[in-house]
Design a protein around this motif. Structure first.
Motif, PDB file in Angstrom:
ATOM      1  N   ILE A 306       0.854  -1.192   0.000  1.00 23.68           N
ATOM      2  CA  ILE A 306       0.000   0.000   0.000  1.00 23.68           C
ATOM      3  C   ILE A 306       0.885   1.235   0.000  1.00 23.68           C
ATOM      4  O   ILE A 306       1.881   1.301   0.737  1.00 23.68           O
ATOM      5  N   VAL A 336      -7.273   4.354  -4.594  1.00 22.73           N
ATOM      6  CA  VAL A 336      -8.362   4.695  -3.671  1.00 22.73           C
ATOM      7  C   VAL A 336      -8.318   6.200  -3.469  1.00 22.73           C
ATOM      8  O   VAL A 336      -7.318   6.746  -2.986  1.00 22.73           O
ATOM      9  N   GLU A 395     -13.353   4.238   3.636  1.00 24.76           N
ATOM     10  CA  GLU A 395     -13.050   2.923   4.192  1.00 24.76           C
ATOM     11  C   GLU A 395     -13.601   1.800   3.307  1.00 24.76           C
ATOM     12  O   GLU A 395     -12.914   0.797   3.064  1.00 24.76           O
ATOM     13  N   PHE A 398     -11.524   1.510   0.181  1.00 24.83           N
ATOM     14  CA  PHE A 398     -10.248   0.859   0.465  1.00 24.83           C
ATOM     15  C   PHE A 398     -10.430  -0.643   0.657  1.00 24.83           C
ATOM     16  O   PHE A 398      -9.644  -1.453   0.136  1.00 24.83           O
ATOM     17  N   VAL A 418      -3.397   5.003  -2.190  1.00 22.40           N
ATOM     18  CA  VAL A 418      -4.396   5.835  -1.513  1.00 22.40           C
ATOM     19  C   VAL A 418      -3.948   7.291  -1.557  1.00 22.40           C
ATOM     20  O   VAL A 418      -2.844   7.616  -1.119  1.00 22.40           O
ATOM     21  N   VAL A 428      -7.700   5.995   6.070  1.00 24.37           N
ATOM     22  CA  VAL A 428      -7.114   4.687   5.796  1.00 24.37           C
ATOM     23  C   VAL A 428      -6.067   4.332   6.855  1.00 24.37           C
ATOM     24  O   VAL A 428      -5.987   3.177   7.290  1.00 24.37           O
TER      25      VAL A 428
END
Length: 434
Positions: A306, A336, A395, A398, A418, A428
């Motif tokens: 991530i 995201v 959320e 994600f 993200v 996140v």
């Protein structure tokens, strides 16, 4: 504005109240969320005697790169043995992130004491949430025998509350198009606002490789001592190291840091102008240690890589394209995204289109947050028939991206990227911790 509070009176917390009560109170002490100008802030500053929060002050402004430049300055100075206070904004998850002393956040009780003190000095002067918090940060720093205070400008520079303190060194990072309703709709106007943190006969470090002419013009007008990247200091990146060619000294074979190299060079130029000894060993250690939550932040969760970054304008997105090509290589990238209404989301999407394989758009539930459906209507996502899914929250966006990455049939798991706002990354980060 007259500077006098004209809101309906509300219950004032005291020095025993919880931090959340104070933060709620701060949101009610001024009729506008943002009101640029120094007159009201200066009134309270003078009453409180907060003109010098530390022995030396470095103020950092810019559209992008402020946070990483502050991080470099902080870690290098602390590696040199100096006591350093840092004020940044906004926070990702906890308000306490905004002020650190020697790398440590302060307690809720410390912030409550600072708010109670500023409330006494405020008297009838109306302050915005940011102005109140800025003065409280100065008060917290004043309680410490700090060698250096590093202050990050919130918005613009000339009329930002941080600029009520005179810096010993002013730093301007890269200039992009953002906050146009307050700063102007082109780089020249924005650059002039950022340059307002400079002072006469004081170093002004500019880390923009193609700066607006207005920065040099303002420096000339007030007789600031301008040091410009590419003309005064420079850097050269190698595969496993980098070299800094400075204002008066050179540093070779430096370790490659995790944050943008341009901002590392900008920080080193500022440190050259600071009348404090900083060793080459401290610089190398500080470069290795510099990191910043929400900026090029890499995490590994449930078998997936991530990347989190608070980038929210096209200029920052341009840098991220280079990073994503290096990190993802041949892997798919699942983005995201959540953004605020006042950001040019189409320009951001257009910049990133070539490196994103699937968009997971989430609605930001904050008052200024944009909806996923509005983001999805951007021409940049429709013209090229991108894969786009919309969700009610960040959320849930994600979670879907993470699940899709985990179930991917690709040889390597997709990179989950993200970005879009401090609120997005904060949500996140909070999700990952919980």
């Amino acid at each position: 504005m007259t500077g006098e509070t004209d809101l309906v009176s509300c219950i004032v917390p005291d020095n025993k109240s919880p931090l959340n009560e104070w933060l709620a109170y701060l949101e009610q002490t001024h009729p506008n969320e943002i009101e640029l100008g120094l007159e009201r802030v200066d009134q309270v500053l003078q009453r409180a005697g907060l003109q010098r929060p530390a022995r030396f002050v470095i103020t950092v402004a810019g559209t992008n790169g402020k946070g990483s430049t502050v991080a470099y300055l902080d870690t290098i100075l602390r590696a040199s043995g100096y006591k350093v206070g840092v004020y940044t904004s906004p926070h990702l998850v906890h308000y306490n992130e905004r002020v650190s002393i020697n790398g440590e956040w302060l307690s809720d009780a410390d912030h409550v004491q600072a708010f109670a003190a500023i409330e006494q000095y405020r008297q009838q002067t109306s302050l915005t949430y940011f102005e109140f918090g800025t003065l409280a940060a100065f008060w917290l720093m004043k309680q410490q025998p700090l060698d250096v205070a590093i202050l990050e400008v919130g918005l613009g520079g000339r009329l930002d509350a941080v600029n009520v303190v005179d810096p010993d060194i002013a730093v301007i990072t890269s200039i992009g198009i953002d906050h146009t309703q307050f700063l102007g709709d082109n780089r020249e106007l924005i650059g002039r606002e950022k340059a307002g943190i400079a002072r006469s006969d004081t170093p002004l470090i500019c880390g923009d490789s193609n700066p607006p002419k207005s920065i040099r013009q303002y420096a000339t007008d007030i007789n600031a001592i301008l040091h410009q990247v590419g003309n005064g200091f420079s850097f050269n990146e190698q595969p496993k190291e980098w070299h800094y060619r400075g204002i008066e000294s050179n540093l070779l074979q430096l370790p490659l840091p995790r944050l943008p190299l341009m901002n590392a060079a900008t920080a080193l130029a500022a440190l050259e102008c600071l009348p404090l000894a900083v060793s080459a060993d401290a610089i190398k250690l500080g470069l290795r240690n510099a990191e910043l939550a929400g900026r090029m932040q890499q995490r590994h969760h449930q078998g997936c890589d991530i990347l989190l970054d608070v980038a929210h304008n096209a200029h920052a997105a341009g840098y991220l394209v280079k990073v994503l090509k290096k990190l993802a290589k041949q892997r798919p990238v699942y983005a995201v995204v959540g953004m605020l209404k006042d950001k040019d989301h189409n320009a951001v999407f257009e910049t990133l289109n070539g490196v994103i394989d699937h968009w997971y758009l989430g609605t930001l539930t904050e008052s200024r947050g944009n909806t996923a459906t509005v983001l999805a209507a951007a021409p940049a996502l429709n013209d090229k028939q991108q894969l786009v899914d919309c969700y009610d929250t960040i959320e849930s966006a994600f979670e879907s991206a993470l699940t899709a990455a985990q179930n991917s049939s690709d040889d390597e798991k997709p990179l989950v990227f993200v970005f879009g706002s401090f609120y997005t990354v904060g949500s996140v980060n909070h999700y990952l911790r919980s």
